[in-house]
Motif scaffolding. Structure first.
Motif, PDB file in Angstrom:
ATOM      1  N   ALA A   1      -5.814   4.456   7.283  1.00 28.79           N
ATOM      2  CA  ALA A   1      -5.023   3.365   7.857  1.00 28.79           C
ATOM      3  C   ALA A   1      -5.884   2.123   8.031  1.00 28.79           C
ATOM      4  O   ALA A   1      -5.415   0.999   7.860  1.00 28.79           O
ATOM      5  CB  ALA A   1      -4.415   3.786   9.191  1.00 28.79           C
TER       6      ALA A   1
ATOM      7  N   GLU B   1       2.271   3.222  12.468  1.00 24.21           N
ATOM      8  CA  GLU B   1       1.203   2.246  12.360  1.00 24.21           C
ATOM      9  C   GLU B   1       1.471   1.022  13.233  1.00 24.21           C
ATOM     10  O   GLU B   1       2.607   0.779  13.665  1.00 24.21           O
ATOM     11  CB  GLU B   1       1.018   1.807  10.906  1.00 24.21           C
ATOM     12  CG  GLU B   1       2.102   0.878  10.390  1.00 24.21           C
ATOM     13  CD  GLU B   1       1.843   0.378   8.973  1.00 24.21           C
ATOM     14  OE1 GLU B   1       0.764   0.631   8.418  1.00 24.21           O
ATOM     15  OE2 GLU B   1       2.748  -0.289   8.425  1.00 24.21           O
TER      16      GLU B   1
ATOM     17  N   CYS C   1       0.925  -3.054  12.833  1.00 25.11           N
ATOM     18  CA  CYS C   1       0.535  -4.218  12.029  1.00 25.11           C
ATOM     19  C   CYS C   1       0.282  -5.361  13.010  1.00 25.11           C
ATOM     20  O   CYS C   1       1.213  -6.057  13.426  1.00 25.11           O
ATOM     21  CB  CYS C   1       1.639  -4.577  11.047  1.00 25.11           C
ATOM     22  SG  CYS C   1       2.121  -3.243   9.933  1.00 25.11           S
TER      23      CYS C   1
ATOM     24  N   ASN D   1       5.644   0.772  11.848  1.00 26.65           N
ATOM     25  CA  ASN D   1       6.278   1.414  10.709  1.00 26.65           C
ATOM     26  C   ASN D   1       5.845   2.868  10.637  1.00 26.65           C
ATOM     27  O   ASN D   1       4.683   3.194  10.872  1.00 26.65           O
ATOM     28  CB  ASN D   1       5.885   0.713   9.393  1.00 26.65           C
ATOM     29  CG  ASN D   1       6.178  -0.771   9.419  1.00 26.65           C
ATOM     30  OD1 ASN D   1       7.328  -1.184   9.408  1.00 26.65           O
ATOM     31  ND2 ASN D   1       5.137  -1.586   9.470  1.00 26.65           N
TER      32      ASN D   1
ATOM     33  N   CYS E   1       4.624   5.863   8.771  1.00 27.32           N
ATOM     34  CA  CYS E   1       3.861   6.075   7.544  1.00 27.32           C
ATOM     35  C   CYS E   1       3.602   7.565   7.341  1.00 27.32           C
ATOM     36  O   CYS E   1       3.594   8.343   8.301  1.00 27.32           O
ATOM     37  CB  CYS E   1       2.524   5.344   7.614  1.00 27.32           C
ATOM     38  SG  CYS E   1       2.648   3.584   7.945  1.00 27.32           S
TER      39      CYS E   1
ATOM     40  N   MET F   1      -1.024   6.967   0.622  1.00 28.64           N
ATOM     41  CA  MET F   1      -0.298   6.437   1.776  1.00 28.64           C
ATOM     42  C   MET F   1       1.057   5.904   1.333  1.00 28.64           C
ATOM     43  O   MET F   1       1.175   5.216   0.316  1.00 28.64           O
ATOM     44  CB  MET F   1      -1.093   5.294   2.410  1.00 28.64           C
ATOM     45  CG  MET F   1      -0.469   4.732   3.676  1.00 28.64           C
ATOM     46  SD  MET F   1      -0.782   5.796   5.087  1.00 28.64           S
ATOM     47  CE  MET F   1      -2.497   5.355   5.427  1.00 28.64           C
TER      48      MET F   1
ATOM     49  N   SER G   1       3.523   2.176   4.673  1.00 34.49           N
ATOM     50  CA  SER G   1       2.764   1.134   5.373  1.00 34.49           C
ATOM     51  C   SER G   1       3.197  -0.257   4.923  1.00 34.49           C
ATOM     52  O   SER G   1       3.453  -0.492   3.735  1.00 34.49           O
ATOM     53  CB  SER G   1       1.268   1.303   5.120  1.00 34.49           C
ATOM     54  OG  SER G   1       0.548   0.220   5.701  1.00 34.49           O
ATOM     55  N   ARG G   2       3.248  -1.141   5.886  1.00 30.43           N
ATOM     56  CA  ARG G   2       3.491  -2.555   5.603  1.00 30.43           C
ATOM     57  C   ARG G   2       2.369  -3.405   6.200  1.00 30.43           C
ATOM     58  O   ARG G   2       2.542  -4.584   6.473  1.00 30.43           O
ATOM     59  CB  ARG G   2       4.853  -2.992   6.172  1.00 30.43           C
ATOM     60  CG  ARG G   2       6.038  -2.276   5.528  1.00 30.43           C
ATOM     61  CD  ARG G   2       6.134  -2.611   4.044  1.00 30.43           C
ATOM     62  NE  ARG G   2       7.212  -1.917   3.364  1.00 30.43           N
ATOM     63  CZ  ARG G   2       7.079  -0.769   2.708  1.00 30.43           C
ATOM     64  NH1 ARG G   2       5.876  -0.168   2.665  1.00 30.43           N
ATOM     65  NH2 ARG G   2       8.086  -0.200   2.108  1.00 30.43           N
ATOM     66  N   ASN G   3       1.222  -2.804   6.391  1.00 29.02           N
ATOM     67  CA  ASN G   3       0.101  -3.487   7.012  1.00 29.02           C
ATOM     68  C   ASN G   3      -0.459  -4.547   6.084  1.00 29.02           C
ATOM     69  O   ASN G   3      -0.666  -4.302   4.893  1.00 29.02           O
ATOM     70  CB  ASN G   3      -0.988  -2.481   7.392  1.00 29.02           C
ATOM     71  CG  ASN G   3      -1.781  -2.920   8.603  1.00 29.02           C
ATOM     72  OD1 ASN G   3      -2.016  -4.106   8.787  1.00 29.02           O
ATOM     73  ND2 ASN G   3      -2.176  -1.968   9.420  1.00 29.02           N
TER      74      ASN G   3
ATOM     75  N   MET H   1      -6.548  -1.151   5.082  1.00 32.65           N
ATOM     76  CA  MET H   1      -5.663  -0.033   4.756  1.00 32.65           C
ATOM     77  C   MET H   1      -5.917   0.385   3.307  1.00 32.65           C
ATOM     78  O   MET H   1      -5.727  -0.388   2.385  1.00 32.65           O
ATOM     79  CB  MET H   1      -4.198  -0.438   4.957  1.00 32.65           C
ATOM     80  CG  MET H   1      -3.234   0.737   5.042  1.00 32.65           C
ATOM     81  SD  MET H   1      -2.739   1.404   3.433  1.00 32.65           S
ATOM     82  CE  MET H   1      -1.694   0.092   2.808  1.00 32.65           C
TER      83      MET H   1
ATOM     84  N   PRO I   1      -4.725   2.713   0.483  1.00 33.94           N
ATOM     85  CA  PRO I   1      -3.564   3.539   0.163  1.00 33.94           C
ATOM     86  C   PRO I   1      -3.817   4.640  -0.863  1.00 33.94           C
ATOM     87  O   PRO I   1      -3.068   5.608  -0.915  1.00 33.94           O
ATOM     88  CB  PRO I   1      -2.562   2.530  -0.385  1.00 33.94           C
ATOM     89  CG  PRO I   1      -3.428   1.481  -1.029  1.00 33.94           C
ATOM     90  CD  PRO I   1      -4.661   1.384  -0.165  1.00 33.94           C
TER      91      PRO I   1
ATOM     92  N   THR J   1       2.525  -4.589  -0.875  1.00 35.65           N
ATOM     93  CA  THR J   1       2.750  -3.257  -0.317  1.00 35.65           C
ATOM     94  C   THR J   1       2.458  -2.196  -1.367  1.00 35.65           C
ATOM     95  O   THR J   1       2.548  -2.444  -2.576  1.00 35.65           O
ATOM     96  CB  THR J   1       4.199  -3.089   0.183  1.00 35.65           C
ATOM     97  OG1 THR J   1       5.113  -3.311  -0.898  1.00 35.65           O
ATOM     98  CG2 THR J   1       4.497  -4.068   1.309  1.00 35.65           C
TER      99      THR J   1
END
Length: 564
Positions: free
Chosen positions: A327, A398, A400, A410, A412, A427, A430-432, A437, A439, A473
């Motif tokens: 993350a 998560e 953000c 969000n 995840c 991952m 996630s919208r971080n 992050m 993925p 993303t």
């Protein structure tokens, strides 16, 4: 006279203290009474590192150490910001020569949660409009003039008036330094003069008040490691100062954190992260030693055991590393920018000293030695011997921290394949915006014992991966033999999406568009993406897919087939 605390420690604890102090002694400047930074530039003097050094001096107590610690703590306290109406009240300058943040232009207490997010988004739009207007009105940006430089100048002008978080000040220095002061007060009060105790208490009233106001306003959200420190210092100093409002706040925050932790089987918003898990474990150790109430001790105990079980689930004893996805992470290697190896050395004992090699987190080692560890029995075997190949999935909610507070949480899913000599992570959800992050990840080891990793990251053209970028993303999935990922790019910036591969003996001729022949691993590659560019460095390679708005598709897909 009581003997120094270090002499009452185990051999492993003593090793951590002495090794770390030898390093920090080299960076200490007696004339300045601060520690030079070993994290970035040795010409800078850092306050947080100096506070950790002072604590180490109090633990070691060699000739002159206590007197030196007193000087250092006084000097650190000199750099606290005392500005009750400002958003940075009670935090500390990160470096000795930091300029004081702007004052008097930011009535943050009257703003709604998420102010930092809305200001940042507003300034991005103002900056874009500013450049557009220049383009329309004059020739300043014609003939190849640098619009990025103009944007930087505009941003610098804004930042000179309004205090930008993590640029003009770091709010988290409140919690880091307050934790050191709490330990020093609890363990070494009899060694410290009244004047220093008085100054620390006054500084902690400012620090905790600023931390509570930050938390209640939610102007700058707290990631998990800061949230834990916030609860600890508010609980500790609430009882020390008999502040019932702080005590109640800490109790409510702890119950809320436990409820969220339990919601998806024991997970944090800051999930699967070697850097921040190290901080988490240290703070949970503070609760274990210094919590005042049984309920606070019980909550911390449950979270500490749950965290160790999560670490065990994603740990590979053969590779001596945590699997991704992460993350938040600076590095793919557990022994870089992390204290996890230090905790495992305390668990595993003699013969594992190599897990404690020096890195930028090593200044915390005396504190960790003092706090010790408490690992649940069922987790211990995972750190001793590989516990069998497994496909694991854990959900977490998560945070953000730079997104709209109405939409910054969000759900995840972190999935990982943990094999005997290879592990992979993916991952989804996630919208971080944070580049930390990770993925898509692979770690593996060759028959000769050489270790490698692969990660998928992104950066603005000419920029760095460790930055916040909006509109990008990733949705990834993993099986024992494959990794698939979709990348969506809804941004007006040129972006490089790239696989970084690190390890010895990499060759450019082995990195072809449809196949990567790596030592100990071969990847077949099906890519719906622009033709890649390969850049080779001393011990790593980058396979880069460039997104150009309006020219290339704003979606990429990669299917990696894995063969050993």
């Amino acid at each position: 006279m009581t003997q120094p605390m270090v002499n009452m420690m185990s051999n492993q604890q003593q090793h951590l203290v002495r090794q770390s102090m030898v390093m920090m002694d080299r960076f200490y400047d007696d004339e300045v009474a601060l520690l030079r930074s070993f994290e970035d530039d040795s010409s800078q003097y850092g306050t947080r590192g100096s506070a950790h050094y002072a604590l180490g001096l109090l633990i070691r107590q060699e000739s002159g150490d206590v007197e030196k610690a007193i000087r250092v703590l006084h000097k650190v306290l000199d750099y606290q910001y005392d500005a009750p109406e400002e958003i940075y009240h009670g935090t500390f300058a990160t470096q000795m020569n930091d300029e004081h943040p702007p004052m008097g232009h930011y009535a943050w207490k009257s703003f709604a949660p998420g102010t930092a997010y809305f200001l940042e988004r507003t300034f991005e739009k103002v900056s874009a409009q500013f450049i557009h207007n220049l383009q329309q009105e004059n020739d300043l940006l014609k003939e190849g003039a640098d619009s990025k430089r103009l944007r930087e100048l505009f941003d610098a002008s804004v930042n000179a008036v309004l205090p930008p978080v993590w640029i003009s000040y770091d709010p988290n220095w409140r919690e880091f330094i307050a934790c050191v002061c709490a330990i020093a007060t609890s363990e070494f009060a009899e060694l410290l003069p009244y004047e220093l105790i008085r100054r620390m208490d006054e500084a902690m009233e400012r620090a905790v008040q600023g931390s509570v106001e930050r938390r209640l306003s939610d102007v700058i959200p707290m990631n998990t490691n800061i949230e834990l420190m916030h609860i600890f210092i508010t609980h500790y100093y609430g009882h020390r100062f008999q502040r019932t409002d702080w005590i109640q706040h800490a109790d409510e925050q702890a119950e809320g954190l436990l409820q969220e932790f339990d919601q998806y089987g024991g997970t944090f918003a800051e999930f699967n992260t070697t850097t921040y898990y190290g901080v988490d474990l240290a703070v949970l150790g503070m609760f274990r030693k210094y919590a005042v109430t049984e309920r606070m001790t019980e909550i911390a105990h449950r979270i500490e055991y749950g965290l160790w079980n999560n670490i065990a689930l994603f740990y590979n004893a053969n590779l001596e590393n945590l699997s991704g996805p992460f993350a938040r992470a600076y590095d793919m290697e557990m022994r870089e920018h992390s204290s996890i190896g230090v905790f495992l050395y305390l668990l595993l004992g003699e013969g594992y000293e190599y897990l404690t090699g020096m890195n930028c987190e090593s200044g915390h080692d005396p504190m960790i030695a003092l706090l010790g560890i408490d690992v649940p029995a069922q987790a211990v075997p995972y750190f001793q011997v590989h516990q069998g190949d497994r496909l694991v999935r854990k959900q977490f909610m998560e945070l953000c921290e730079r997104n709209d507070p109405k939409a910054n949480r969000n759900l995840c899913t972190a999935s990982a394949w943990i094999g005997e000599k290879r592990m992979m992570g993916a991952m989804s959800g996630s919208r971080n915006t944070n580049g930390q992050m990770h993925p898509v990840t692979i770690h593996w080891q060759t028959e000769m014992g050489e270790r490698y990793y692969l990660r998928l990251i992104r950066r603005e053209l000419g920029g760095n991966w460790n930055s916040h970028l909006r509109g990008i993303t990733f949705e990834a999935e993993v099986t024992p033999e494959s990794l698939n990922v979709d990348v969506q790019l809804d941004t007006s910036e040129e972006i490089e999406v790239y696989f970084e591969i690190k390890g010895p003996n990499l060759r450019s001729q082995d990195l072809q568009p449809e196949q990567w022949k790596l030592p100990g691993l071969t990847c077949t590659v099906q890519a719906e993406a622009p033709e890649p560019t390969v850049l080779m460095y001393t011990d790593y390679a980058e396979i880069i897919y460039r997104y150009v708005p309006g020219v290339t598709e704003n979606r990429m897909r990669f299917e990696l087939g894995i063969n050993e």
